[in-house]
Scaffold this motif. Structure first.
Motif, PDB file in Angstrom:
ATOM      1  N   ILE A  19       0.841  -1.203   0.000  1.00  0.00           N
ATOM      2  CA  ILE A  19       0.000   0.000   0.000  1.00  0.00           C
ATOM      3  C   ILE A  19       0.870   1.245   0.000  1.00  0.00           C
ATOM      4  N   ALA A  20       1.932   1.258   0.809  1.00  0.00           N
ATOM      5  CA  ALA A  20       2.844   2.407   0.858  1.00  0.00           C
ATOM      6  C   ALA A  20       3.537   2.594  -0.487  1.00  0.00           C
ATOM      7  N   PHE A  21       3.941   1.497  -1.117  1.00  0.00           N
ATOM      8  CA  PHE A  21       4.593   1.577  -2.421  1.00  0.00           C
ATOM      9  C   PHE A  21       3.661   2.162  -3.477  1.00  0.00           C
ATOM     10  N   ARG A  22       2.427   1.686  -3.516  1.00  0.00           N
ATOM     11  CA  ARG A  22       1.446   2.194  -4.484  1.00  0.00           C
ATOM     12  C   ARG A  22       1.126   3.660  -4.238  1.00  0.00           C
ATOM     13  N   THR A  23       1.032   4.051  -2.974  1.00  0.00           N
ATOM     14  CA  THR A  23       0.744   5.441  -2.633  1.00  0.00           C
ATOM     15  C   THR A  23       1.889   6.344  -3.096  1.00  0.00           C
ATOM     16  N   LYS A  24       3.115   5.931  -2.842  1.00  0.00           N
ATOM     17  CA  LYS A  24       4.269   6.716  -3.293  1.00  0.00           C
ATOM     18  C   LYS A  24       4.301   6.814  -4.810  1.00  0.00           C
ATOM     19  N   LYS A  25       3.991   5.723  -5.473  1.00  0.00           N
ATOM     20  CA  LYS A  25       3.995   5.705  -6.940  1.00  0.00           C
ATOM     21  C   LYS A  25       2.922   6.655  -7.489  1.00  0.00           C
ATOM     22  N   ARG A  26       1.742   6.619  -6.910  1.00  0.00           N
ATOM     23  CA  ARG A  26       0.655   7.502  -7.340  1.00  0.00           C
ATOM     24  C   ARG A  26       1.001   8.965  -7.058  1.00  0.00           C
ATOM     25  N   ASN A  27       1.531   9.244  -5.874  1.00  0.00           N
ATOM     26  CA  ASN A  27       1.934  10.613  -5.545  1.00  0.00           C
ATOM     27  C   ASN A  27       3.029  11.108  -6.483  1.00  0.00           C
ATOM     28  N   SER A  28       3.969  10.234  -6.810  1.00  0.00           N
ATOM     29  CA  SER A  28       5.058  10.613  -7.706  1.00  0.00           C
ATOM     30  C   SER A  28       4.549  10.912  -9.110  1.00  0.00           C
ATOM     31  N   THR A  29       3.614  10.116  -9.582  1.00  0.00           N
ATOM     32  CA  THR A  29       3.044  10.349 -10.912  1.00  0.00           C
ATOM     33  C   THR A  29       2.307  11.677 -10.961  1.00  0.00           C
ATOM     34  N   ARG A  30       1.492  11.948  -9.972  1.00  0.00           N
ATOM     35  CA  ARG A  30       0.783  13.226  -9.922  1.00  0.00           C
ATOM     36  C   ARG A  30       1.744  14.395  -9.813  1.00  0.00           C
ATOM     37  N   MET A  32       4.881  14.586 -10.806  1.00  0.00           N
ATOM     38  CA  MET A  32       5.584  14.796 -12.079  1.00  0.00           C
ATOM     39  C   MET A  32       4.663  15.416 -13.126  1.00  0.00           C
ATOM     40  N   LEU A  33       3.397  15.034 -13.136  1.00  0.00           N
ATOM     41  CA  LEU A  33       2.450  15.620 -14.077  1.00  0.00           C
ATOM     42  C   LEU A  33       2.284  17.115 -13.818  1.00  0.00           C
ATOM     43  N   PHE A  34       2.057  17.484 -12.566  1.00  0.00           N
ATOM     44  CA  PHE A  34       1.877  18.895 -12.244  1.00  0.00           C
ATOM     45  C   PHE A  34       3.166  19.683 -12.437  1.00  0.00           C
ATOM     46  N   CYS A  35       4.298  19.070 -12.147  1.00  0.00           N
ATOM     47  CA  CYS A  35       5.574  19.758 -12.379  1.00  0.00           C
ATOM     48  C   CYS A  35       5.814  19.985 -13.868  1.00  0.00           C
ATOM     49  N   LEU A  37       3.495  20.333 -16.201  1.00  0.00           N
ATOM     50  CA  LEU A  37       2.598  21.413 -16.618  1.00  0.00           C
ATOM     51  C   LEU A  37       3.117  22.774 -16.143  1.00  0.00           C
ATOM     52  N   PHE A  38       3.621  22.812 -14.916  1.00  0.00           N
ATOM     53  CA  PHE A  38       4.198  24.042 -14.390  1.00  0.00           C
ATOM     54  C   PHE A  38       5.373  24.496 -15.247  1.00  0.00           C
ATOM     55  N   GLU A  39       6.234  23.566 -15.637  1.00  0.00           N
ATOM     56  CA  GLU A  39       7.399  23.924 -16.441  1.00  0.00           C
ATOM     57  C   GLU A  39       6.988  24.490 -17.799  1.00  0.00           C
ATOM     58  N   ILE A  40       6.000  23.904 -18.423  1.00  0.00           N
ATOM     59  CA  ILE A  40       5.548  24.390 -19.728  1.00  0.00           C
ATOM     60  C   ILE A  40       4.987  25.798 -19.605  1.00  0.00           C
ATOM     61  N   VAL A  41       4.108  26.014 -18.657  1.00  0.00           N
ATOM     62  CA  VAL A  41       3.501  27.338 -18.475  1.00  0.00           C
ATOM     63  C   VAL A  41       4.558  28.366 -18.107  1.00  0.00           C
ATOM     64  N   GLU A  42       5.441  28.003 -17.214  1.00  0.00           N
ATOM     65  CA  GLU A  42       6.484  28.924 -16.772  1.00  0.00           C
ATOM     66  C   GLU A  42       7.420  29.293 -17.927  1.00  0.00           C
ATOM     67  N   THR A  43       7.813  28.326 -18.745  1.00  0.00           N
ATOM     68  CA  THR A  43       8.713  28.591 -19.863  1.00  0.00           C
ATOM     69  C   THR A  43       8.044  29.493 -20.897  1.00  0.00           C
ATOM     70  N   VAL A  44       6.796  29.235 -21.212  1.00  0.00           N
ATOM     71  CA  VAL A  44       6.078  30.094 -22.169  1.00  0.00           C
ATOM     72  C   VAL A  44       5.949  31.511 -21.613  1.00  0.00           C
ATOM     73  N   LYS A  93      13.781  23.762 -12.059  1.00  0.00           N
ATOM     74  CA  LYS A  93      14.536  22.837 -11.217  1.00  0.00           C
ATOM     75  C   LYS A  93      14.727  23.407  -9.807  1.00  0.00           C
ATOM     76  N   LYS A  94      15.068  24.697  -9.713  1.00  0.00           N
ATOM     77  CA  LYS A  94      15.245  25.337  -8.406  1.00  0.00           C
ATOM     78  C   LYS A  94      13.920  25.378  -7.641  1.00  0.00           C
ATOM     79  N   PHE A  95      12.830  25.696  -8.338  1.00  0.00           N
ATOM     80  CA  PHE A  95      11.530  25.786  -7.687  1.00  0.00           C
ATOM     81  C   PHE A  95      11.086  24.427  -7.142  1.00  0.00           C
ATOM     82  N   VAL A  96      11.260  23.380  -7.936  1.00  0.00           N
ATOM     83  CA  VAL A  96      10.824  22.052  -7.501  1.00  0.00           C
ATOM     84  C   VAL A  96      11.666  21.578  -6.318  1.00  0.00           C
TER      85      VAL A  96
END
Length: 132
Positions: A19-30, A32-35, A37-44, A93-96
């Motif tokens: 359960i802990a492994f799956r939770t970490k995996k799900r949190n990591s995926t989310r 990375m997705l939000f990061c 999107l943040f990088e794309i918006v920030e760069t533009v 990279k610094k922000f994350v």
């Protein structure tokens, strides 16, 4: 996975680990997705600001002729694009890194994600701090 030949305590321990492994995996995926999107918006946004500032200087401050301004703008577009990409990546990279440290995300994200943003020496020192 067959849990029938294990005692109850071992079974519960493995279930909690899964359960802990799956939770970490799900949190990591989310994360990375939000990061991403943040990088794309920030760069533009950085590229847009750089373009507006350079256009202001070319047309309002230096008062270049049309032919010269056109050539300068073409060159500046290439420089702004490349500079915006590099500057956007560095800021991202610094922000994350700051975000992970500020909100103590080290124990919520998988090691693969943490290795992506931190050097191994920094990760080892963080793990030692968490153990204390």
């Amino acid at each position: 996975m067959n849990y029938s030949d294990m005692d109850e305590e071992t079974r519960e321990k493995r279930k909690k680990e899964q359960i802990a492994f799956r939770t970490k995996k799900r949190n990591s995926t989310r994360f990375m997705l939000f990061c991403s999107l943040f990088e794309i918006v920030e760069t533009v946004l950085i590229m847009f600001v750089l373009f507006v500032v350079s256009a202001f200087f070319v047309f309002k401050v230096f008062h270049l002729s049309d032919q010269t301004a056109q050539t300068v703008v073409y060159i500046l577009l290439i420089v702004i694009f490349l500079g915006g990409m590099i500057l956007g990546f560095l800021i991202y990279k610094k922000f994350v890194r700051w975000y992970i440290k500020k909100f103590h995300m080290e124990n919520k994200l998988s090691d693969e994600v943490l290795i992506h943003y931190f050097r191994e020496e920094e990760l080892e020192s963080k793990k030692e701090e968490l153990k204390r």
